[in-house]
Design an enzyme around this catalytic site. Sequence first.
Site, PDB file in Angstrom:
ATOM      1  N   CYS A  56       9.010  -6.156   2.022  1.00  0.00           N
ATOM      2  CA  CYS A  56       7.627  -6.376   1.587  1.00  0.00           C
ATOM      3  C   CYS A  56       7.379  -7.817   1.146  1.00  0.00           C
ATOM      4  O   CYS A  56       6.323  -8.402   1.442  1.00  0.00           O
ATOM      5  CB  CYS A  56       7.243  -5.413   0.476  1.00  0.00           C
ATOM      6  SG  CYS A  56       8.339  -5.436  -0.967  1.00  0.00           S
ATOM      7  N   HIS A 162       7.085  -3.775  -5.547  1.00  0.00           N
ATOM      8  CA  HIS A 162       6.452  -4.034  -4.251  1.00  0.00           C
ATOM      9  C   HIS A 162       5.753  -5.385  -4.291  1.00  0.00           C
ATOM     10  O   HIS A 162       5.353  -5.862  -5.359  1.00  0.00           O
ATOM     11  CB  HIS A 162       5.440  -2.931  -3.938  1.00  0.00           C
ATOM     12  CG  HIS A 162       4.949  -2.941  -2.527  1.00  0.00           C
ATOM     13  ND1 HIS A 162       5.785  -2.882  -1.432  1.00  0.00           N
ATOM     14  CD2 HIS A 162       3.679  -3.008  -2.023  1.00  0.00           C
ATOM     15  CE1 HIS A 162       5.059  -2.888  -0.325  1.00  0.00           C
ATOM     16  NE2 HIS A 162       3.783  -2.974  -0.657  1.00  0.00           N
ATOM     17  N   ASP A 180      -1.874  -3.954   1.500  1.00  0.00           N
ATOM     18  CA  ASP A 180      -0.512  -3.424   1.419  1.00  0.00           C
ATOM     19  C   ASP A 180       0.213  -3.639   2.743  1.00  0.00           C
ATOM     20  O   ASP A 180      -0.217  -3.151   3.800  1.00  0.00           O
ATOM     21  CB  ASP A 180      -0.568  -1.935   1.082  1.00  0.00           C
ATOM     22  CG  ASP A 180       0.759  -1.398   0.578  1.00  0.00           C
ATOM     23  OD1 ASP A 180       1.811  -1.887   1.034  1.00  0.00           O
ATOM     24  OD2 ASP A 180       0.745  -0.503  -0.281  1.00  0.00           O
TER      25      ASP A 180
END
Length: 503
Positions: A56, A162, A180
């Site tokens: 990520c 994240h 995201d």
Amino acid sequence: MAMAGLYRRILPSPPAIDFASSEGKQLFMEAIQSGTMEGFFKLISYFQTQSEPAYCGLASLSMVLNALAIDPGRKWKGPWRWFDESMLDCCEPLEKVKAQGISFGRVVCLAHCAGAKVEAFRTNQSTIDDFRKYVVACSTLDDCHVISSYHRGAFKQTGTGHFSPIGGYHAGRDMALILDVARFKYPPHWVPLALLWEAMDTLDEATGLSRGFMLISRLHRAPALLYTLSCKHESWVNTAKFLVDDVPVLLRSEDVKDIKGVLSVIFTAPASNFAEFIQWVAEVRRQEDSGQSLSDEEKGRLAIKEQVLQQVQETSLYKHVTEFLSSERSCCRTITTRNNENTLSDIAASVCSQGAGFLAGRSGSSDRFCCQETCVKCLKANGDKPVTVVSGRVVNGNGEQGVDVLVPSSEIKLSCSGQGPSGCIGMHPANNDVLTALLLALPPQTWSGIKEEKLLQEMHNLVSTENLPTLLQEEILHLRAQLHFLKICKDNKVEDDLGAPIF
């Protein structure tokens, strides 16, 4: 037969609002009208899904770097230069990231290494009001983006730490749009900014430090114009340690009396491999794509490189380095160089081979290219000044590739390669100017161990960046920043030093 696995998650709402829902679309339209979605359009143009569950941070950064149109300076695949997660490996091995993820500090380090301007803040070093101010500022521009490091638990989402970019802001409801990068799991979604702050204001169990956010923007110039430091070869660790840690100690212990003595301490070190550590950046192109003229882009880059080269050669330090290398032949041999020191055709043969590998998409492959011959020549077309070009036919087991290397050169008129027709500009980047740039890039405290006060002052005057021309000053400060980040990565201190070095 049933297929095991997961296909997406249901986005917990509230607190999040799905970007594609009716409410999410309404928030988007209102934010556009308020002018706080300007950064969204660049980001969405380069939006990508992380290619590994733990990538990520890498996906967020590569998306932002591409949105800012930062040239990585190296190929992705084939001839194309493009940021990809697989290229973000200068601060942490990819296999380790794949297995364990990546920390906030190392993503910041990666952004610096990639040539971006970065401002990073942990939540214990900032406030929610500061965060809101930065989110609003970047949302009204398209040349600044925010990456947030947060814990998913605050949003009732599955998972832990994240990274994702922030795509916009809704002022009326004080909400941020999270783009995201784990799109296989959750879609882009709006969240209350106060809740996002709570999600960032958590500890990363791996480091014991607070999460936070970083502002990433484009530097006003390319990060490396003519000179660059390289950690491609394993010797960089010893060389970086020698320059930053050992040189000050040696200067303190040695009874140096003059500049030549100072240079001798540095250049005769057996553990350093300067030719692998600092190199000049060459422009490589296919012969069949090039013709007999340069594109405007090639002309521009080459002209700037030549200005930097000339400015290095006009420094007083360059004269000392040149005299030292000329007089101390035994010392010269300790400075590992490519093949026959400054012979352009030999240097270019190596560059041609590397360039052919890049153009064929085989960089790092065991299928090596070999440049069997090179020809140094002058290119002059459309009334332009002569340009020094090295042309090579590069071969491997599968075929051959014609490659041109455009060589930045100084304003000293010589015949081509010392032979042939006159009119070529003969001084290409060589040991003396490359090493001069390296010395200028060393931290100012490097020289503090010199005992003779007069010599110390003379050395400070020689290496001072204050009076350098702007182009060279920026080049040197960038090299110094590279050295700084290579050193803190080696010492595993990236979590303690988030900001760009100030020199």
